[in-house]
Structure formats: C-alpha cells, structure tokens
Design a protein around this motif. Structure first.
Motif, PDB file in Angstrom:
ATOM      1  N   PRO A   5      -4.585   9.195 -44.354  1.00 37.29           N
ATOM      2  CA  PRO A   5      -6.132   9.964 -43.644  1.00 37.29           C
ATOM      3  C   PRO A   5      -5.227  11.318 -43.851  1.00 37.29           C
ATOM      4  CG  PRO A   5      -4.689   7.939 -42.197  1.00 37.29           C
ATOM      5  CD  PRO A   5      -4.219   8.708 -43.944  1.00 37.29           C
ATOM      6  N   LEU A   6      -6.620  11.943 -42.552  1.00 34.14           N
ATOM      7  CA  LEU A   6      -6.548  13.699 -42.526  1.00 34.14           C
ATOM      8  C   LEU A   6      -6.800  12.868 -40.606  1.00 34.14           C
ATOM      9  CD1 LEU A   6      -9.316  15.694 -44.486  1.00 34.14           C
ATOM     10  CD2 LEU A   6      -7.043  16.001 -44.413  1.00 34.14           C
ATOM     11  N   PRO A   7      -6.069  13.828 -40.370  1.00 32.59           N
ATOM     12  CA  PRO A   7      -6.232  13.338 -38.820  1.00 32.59           C
ATOM     13  C   PRO A   7      -7.599  14.509 -38.255  1.00 32.59           C
ATOM     14  CG  PRO A   7      -3.744  15.255 -38.788  1.00 32.59           C
ATOM     15  CD  PRO A   7      -5.071  15.060 -40.445  1.00 32.59           C
ATOM     16  N   PRO A   8      -8.118  13.883 -37.180  1.00 29.84           N
ATOM     17  CA  PRO A   8      -9.420  13.669 -37.356  1.00 29.84           C
ATOM     18  C   PRO A   8     -10.068  15.331 -36.643  1.00 29.84           C
ATOM     19  CG  PRO A   8      -8.482  11.389 -36.160  1.00 29.84           C
ATOM     20  CD  PRO A   8      -7.977  12.099 -36.834  1.00 29.84           C
ATOM     21  N   ARG A   9      -9.161  15.434 -35.565  1.00 30.26           N
ATOM     22  CA  ARG A   9      -9.254  16.720 -34.732  1.00 30.26           C
ATOM     23  C   ARG A   9      -8.992  18.057 -36.209  1.00 30.26           C
ATOM     24  NH1 ARG A   9      -3.777  18.096 -31.936  1.00 30.26           N
ATOM     25  NH2 ARG A   9      -2.639  17.021 -33.343  1.00 30.26           N
ATOM     26  N   ALA A 160       1.925  17.807 -37.330  1.00 30.45           N
ATOM     27  CA  ALA A 160       1.771  19.344 -37.961  1.00 30.45           C
ATOM     28  C   ALA A 160       1.050  19.657 -37.517  1.00 30.45           C
ATOM     29  CB  ALA A 160       1.988  18.989 -39.525  1.00 30.45           C
ATOM     30  N   LEU A 161      -0.048  19.877 -36.394  1.00 34.46           N
ATOM     31  CA  LEU A 161      -1.467  20.050 -35.990  1.00 34.46           C
ATOM     32  C   LEU A 161      -0.316  20.712 -34.885  1.00 34.46           C
ATOM     33  CD1 LEU A 161      -4.208  17.966 -36.714  1.00 34.46           C
ATOM     34  CD2 LEU A 161      -3.702  20.240 -37.723  1.00 34.46           C
ATOM     35  N   ASP A 162       0.302  19.849 -34.034  1.00 34.66           N
ATOM     36  CA  ASP A 162       1.265  20.151 -32.909  1.00 34.66           C
ATOM     37  C   ASP A 162       2.509  21.040 -33.566  1.00 34.66           C
ATOM     38  OD1 ASP A 162      -1.021  19.468 -31.209  1.00 34.66           O
ATOM     39  OD2 ASP A 162      -0.163  17.549 -31.489  1.00 34.66           O
ATOM     40  N   THR A 163       2.605  21.347 -34.113  1.00 32.31           N
ATOM     41  CA  THR A 163       3.985  21.937 -34.113  1.00 32.31           C
ATOM     42  C   THR A 163       3.928  24.150 -34.183  1.00 32.31           C
ATOM     43  OG1 THR A 163       4.628  20.737 -35.713  1.00 32.31           O
ATOM     44  CG2 THR A 163       6.156  22.494 -36.093  1.00 32.31           C
ATOM     45  N   VAL A 164       4.635  24.355 -34.136  1.00 29.52           N
ATOM     46  CA  VAL A 164       5.115  25.731 -33.819  1.00 29.52           C
ATOM     47  C   VAL A 164       5.960  25.984 -34.926  1.00 29.52           C
ATOM     48  CG1 VAL A 164       5.767  27.651 -32.358  1.00 29.52           C
ATOM     49  CG2 VAL A 164       4.612  25.345 -30.970  1.00 29.52           C
ATOM     50  N   GLY A 165       5.090  27.099 -35.622  1.00 30.92           N
ATOM     51  CA  GLY A 165       5.668  27.284 -36.244  1.00 30.92           C
ATOM     52  C   GLY A 165       5.941  26.788 -38.182  1.00 30.92           C
ATOM     53  N   TYR A 166       4.835  25.730 -38.266  1.00 32.16           N
ATOM     54  CA  TYR A 166       4.385  25.276 -39.369  1.00 32.16           C
ATOM     55  C   TYR A 166       4.141  25.858 -39.949  1.00 32.16           C
ATOM     56  CZ  TYR A 166       3.155  21.095 -41.890  1.00 32.16           C
ATOM     57  OH  TYR A 166       3.224  20.698 -43.548  1.00 32.16           O
ATOM     58  N   HIS A 171       2.787  38.224 -41.729  1.00 31.14           N
ATOM     59  CA  HIS A 171       2.704  38.973 -40.709  1.00 31.14           C
ATOM     60  C   HIS A 171       1.550  38.742 -39.634  1.00 31.14           C
ATOM     61  CE1 HIS A 171       4.270  41.005 -44.474  1.00 31.14           C
ATOM     62  NE2 HIS A 171       2.989  40.018 -45.313  1.00 31.14           N
ATOM     63  N   GLY A 172       1.973  38.885 -39.126  1.00 37.52           N
ATOM     64  CA  GLY A 172       1.499  38.431 -37.251  1.00 37.52           C
ATOM     65  C   GLY A 172       2.343  36.880 -36.941  1.00 37.52           C
ATOM     66  N   SER A 173       1.527  36.958 -36.165  1.00 39.56           N
ATOM     67  CA  SER A 173       2.267  35.668 -34.816  1.00 39.56           C
ATOM     68  C   SER A 173       2.176  34.405 -35.877  1.00 39.56           C
ATOM     69  CB  SER A 173       1.655  35.691 -33.451  1.00 39.56           C
ATOM     70  OG  SER A 173      -0.167  35.529 -33.914  1.00 39.56           O
ATOM     71  N   TYR A 174       1.840  34.280 -36.690  1.00 40.27           N
ATOM     72  CA  TYR A 174       1.628  33.253 -37.268  1.00 40.27           C
ATOM     73  C   TYR A 174       2.979  32.286 -36.866  1.00 40.27           C
ATOM     74  CZ  TYR A 174      -2.294  34.492 -39.848  1.00 40.27           C
ATOM     75  OH  TYR A 174      -3.849  35.436 -40.172  1.00 40.27           O
ATOM     76  N   ASP A 175       3.896  32.156 -36.952  1.00 37.11           N
ATOM     77  CA  ASP A 175       4.864  31.348 -36.668  1.00 37.11           C
ATOM     78  C   ASP A 175       5.554  30.778 -35.561  1.00 37.11           C
ATOM     79  OD1 ASP A 175       6.251  33.834 -36.277  1.00 37.11           O
ATOM     80  OD2 ASP A 175       7.815  33.866 -37.206  1.00 37.11           O
ATOM     81  N   GLU A 176       4.180  31.478 -34.647  1.00 34.90           N
ATOM     82  CA  GLU A 176       4.368  31.686 -32.261  1.00 34.90           C
ATOM     83  C   GLU A 176       3.831  30.838 -32.093  1.00 34.90           C
ATOM     84  OE1 GLU A 176       4.383  35.119 -31.015  1.00 34.90           O
ATOM     85  OE2 GLU A 176       5.807  36.079 -32.785  1.00 34.90           O
ATOM     86  N   ASP A 177       2.579  29.947 -32.899  1.00 35.12           N
ATOM     87  CA  ASP A 177       2.019  29.148 -32.382  1.00 35.12           C
ATOM     88  C   ASP A 177       1.279  28.402 -32.936  1.00 35.12           C
ATOM     89  OD1 ASP A 177       0.646  31.229 -31.058  1.00 35.12           O
ATOM     90  OD2 ASP A 177      -0.069  32.393 -32.623  1.00 35.12           O
ATOM     91  N   PRO A 178       0.861  26.976 -32.525  1.00 28.44           N
ATOM     92  CA  PRO A 178       0.474  25.520 -33.501  1.00 28.44           C
ATOM     93  C   PRO A 178      -0.456  25.188 -34.190  1.00 28.44           C
ATOM     94  CG  PRO A 178       0.080  25.187 -30.752  1.00 28.44           C
ATOM     95  CD  PRO A 178       0.317  27.383 -31.281  1.00 28.44           C
ATOM     96  N   PHE A 179       0.039  24.761 -35.088  1.00 23.15           N
ATOM     97  CA  PHE A 179      -0.863  25.199 -36.088  1.00 23.15           C
ATOM     98  C   PHE A 179      -2.147  25.034 -36.366  1.00 23.15           C
ATOM     99  CE2 PHE A 179      -1.486  23.670 -41.189  1.00 23.15           C
ATOM    100  CZ  PHE A 179      -1.523  24.775 -41.748  1.00 23.15           C
ATOM    101  N   LEU A 180      -2.660  24.250 -35.519  1.00 22.72           N
ATOM    102  CA  LEU A 180      -3.950  23.912 -34.879  1.00 22.72           C
ATOM    103  C   LEU A 180      -4.573  25.169 -34.960  1.00 22.72           C
ATOM    104  CD1 LEU A 180      -5.985  21.623 -35.333  1.00 22.72           C
ATOM    105  CD2 LEU A 180      -6.211  21.391 -32.824  1.00 22.72           C
ATOM    106  N   ASP A 181      -4.289  25.526 -34.109  1.00 25.65           N
ATOM    107  CA  ASP A 181      -4.441  27.413 -33.575  1.00 25.65           C
ATOM    108  C   ASP A 181      -4.004  28.222 -34.786  1.00 25.65           C
ATOM    109  OD1 ASP A 181      -4.665  26.470 -31.298  1.00 25.65           O
ATOM    110  OD2 ASP A 181      -3.011  27.900 -30.419  1.00 25.65           O
ATOM    111  N   ILE A 182      -3.994  27.647 -35.972  1.00 22.33           N
ATOM    112  CA  ILE A 182      -3.897  28.724 -37.342  1.00 22.33           C
ATOM    113  C   ILE A 182      -4.917  28.229 -37.854  1.00 22.33           C
ATOM    114  CG2 ILE A 182      -2.127  29.051 -39.021  1.00 22.33           C
ATOM    115  CD1 ILE A 182      -1.004  30.578 -36.785  1.00 22.33           C
ATOM    116  N   VAL A 183      -4.982  26.570 -38.326  1.00 22.22           N
ATOM    117  CA  VAL A 183      -6.465  26.555 -39.175  1.00 22.22           C
ATOM    118  C   VAL A 183      -7.265  27.436 -38.368  1.00 22.22           C
ATOM    119  CG1 VAL A 183      -7.505  24.631 -39.721  1.00 22.22           C
ATOM    120  CG2 VAL A 183      -4.794  24.220 -39.545  1.00 22.22           C
ATOM    121  N   TRP A 184      -7.418  27.526 -37.178  1.00 19.82           N
ATOM    122  CA  TRP A 184      -8.594  28.294 -36.603  1.00 19.82           C
ATOM    123  C   TRP A 184      -8.915  29.688 -36.774  1.00 19.82           C
ATOM    124  CZ3 TRP A 184      -9.197  32.106 -32.855  1.00 19.82           C
ATOM    125  CH2 TRP A 184     -10.951  32.245 -32.754  1.00 19.82           C
ATOM    126  N   TRP A 185      -7.311  30.332 -36.255  1.00 22.79           N
ATOM    127  CA  TRP A 185      -7.662  31.579 -36.913  1.00 22.79           C
ATOM    128  C   TRP A 185      -8.586  31.976 -38.033  1.00 22.79           C
ATOM    129  CZ3 TRP A 185      -8.394  35.991 -34.516  1.00 22.79           C
ATOM    130  CH2 TRP A 185      -7.597  37.298 -34.618  1.00 22.79           C
TER     131      TRP A 185
END
Length: 210
Positions: A5-9, A160-166, A171-185
């Motif tokens: 199931p998809l994470p609720p967040r 996975a949502l909390d994994t930095v570098g997932y 190009h950019g800081s995608y490998d520096e942020d938790p994946f949930l932040d990337i989805v938002w971005w």
C-alpha cells in the motif's frame, strides 16, 4: 502478488500530481480541459506555431541544432536534431523569457530523467534527452515522462520517503534531500510550469483575436 500500500504521506501528493498532470495535458491537447472545478471547457489543440511562439525579443526556446543557440544562450542541450537554449552558470541576468517549447521541454526532461534516477542506478542526463520540434511530439513526451515518474512513485514504501539520495537526479540537489521533499518539489515544478504554459496559451489566443 501482494501490492504494497502507498504510504499515507504520499497519497495527497500523488493526488495533486495526477490532477495537475491531467489538467495540463488537457490544456495543451484539448479538445476539453478541466476548468478546475470539474467543469469541462473546450480548448483547441496547441499548434506548432504556438508551441514555438516567441512573444518578446530574445526568447529562449527549443531550436533546430543547425540554427545554433538563441540570444544569450551558449548551447542547445540534449540529443537529436532539436535542443533547448541553455548557458553554463551563472545564467544570464535578468533571465531570458522562455517559450512554451522551452518550458515544456524542461519539465518533460525533469520528469523523465528523475524517474530514471529514482530508487535505482540511473544513467540518463539532460544531454540524453531529445526535445521535440513539434507540439504533438512534445505533449507525448510530457505524458511519457509524467507516466514514468508516476510509476516510480507507485513503487515507494514509507522508508524510501525519508531516504536522502533515493533520487539521484544529476542536476540540482536531488541527491541531498529526503525523497518526500523531492516529490513535493516535482509537484511544484509541474504546477508552476503548467500555469506558465496555460498563460502563454491565453496570450497567444488573445493575440490572434486582437
């Protein structure tokens, strides 16, 4: 086969992405788009002329490689016969005004390459991306990139949502942020570039009617 199931967040971000994607595709391809409240509004499909329309002097766009880069650009990024105006940093100031073609190519490239770098060892870069010289091809490329990103998100678990570098988008800081932040971005990129494209469509239509 058991489906995780998809994470609720993640659920509300996916819902937002799906709605924005569908609305932008309808806005570009027609014949009907969602007005935002579920009401269908008729819209003409985007033409090649409109896709490449330069409303002001000095625009950045997608160009045939044989033409070379546009004003203040130093290169045409990507592979194939067409490329997107770009320049090595620092970018020109003030930023060049960009066409629908430029904005759509940028957005589609982001979705395509980010999907390739999510949860696995990706190989694509913007140098591999092929920008389209026509509206139909560009809309199809956007849909393909959006679907690839959506499929990547559908495989996520909560860890996975909390994994930095997932996501290792290069190009950019995608490998520096938790994946949930990337989805938002990525949602933010879709929303704001989608709004820009919609506005340019309105201006192009108004220009023809004037």
């Amino acid at each position: 086969m058991t489906t995780t199931p998809l994470p609720p967040r993640l659920a509300p971000l996916l819902e937002q992405f799906d709605f924005a994607r569908e609305r932008l595709t309808g806005r570009m391809a027609g014949p009907v788009m969602d007005s935002g409240n579920g009401t269908g509004v008729e819209v003409e499909p985007m033409t090649d002329e409109e896709y490449l329309w330069e409303p002001v002097p000095g625009c950045w766009s997608v160009r045939e490689r044989a033409q070379g880069p546009g004003p203040r650009a130093t290169e045409l990024t990507g592979a194939g016969d067409w490329g997107r105006d770009s320049a090595a940093g620092p970018h020109p100031t003030p930023p060049p005004f960009t066409t629908i073609a430029w904005r759509l190519s940028h957005l589609s490239e982001l979705l395509t390459v980010a999907a390739d770098h999510t949860g696995r060892t990706g190989t694509l870069t913007r140098d591999d991306y092929r920008s389209s010289g026509d509206a139909v091809g560009a809309i199809a490329a956007f849909d393909a990139g959006a679907e690839a990103w959506r499929q990547a998100l559908s495989q996520l678990d909560d860890a996975a949502l909390d994994t930095v570098g997932y996501c290792t988008y290069p190009h950019g800081s995608y490998d520096e942020d938790p994946f949930l932040d990337i989805v938002w971005w990525v949602n933010q990129e879709l929303l704001h570039h989608g709004a820009e494209i919609a506005l340019l469509r309105d201006l192009y239509r108004a220009r023809q009617q004037g």
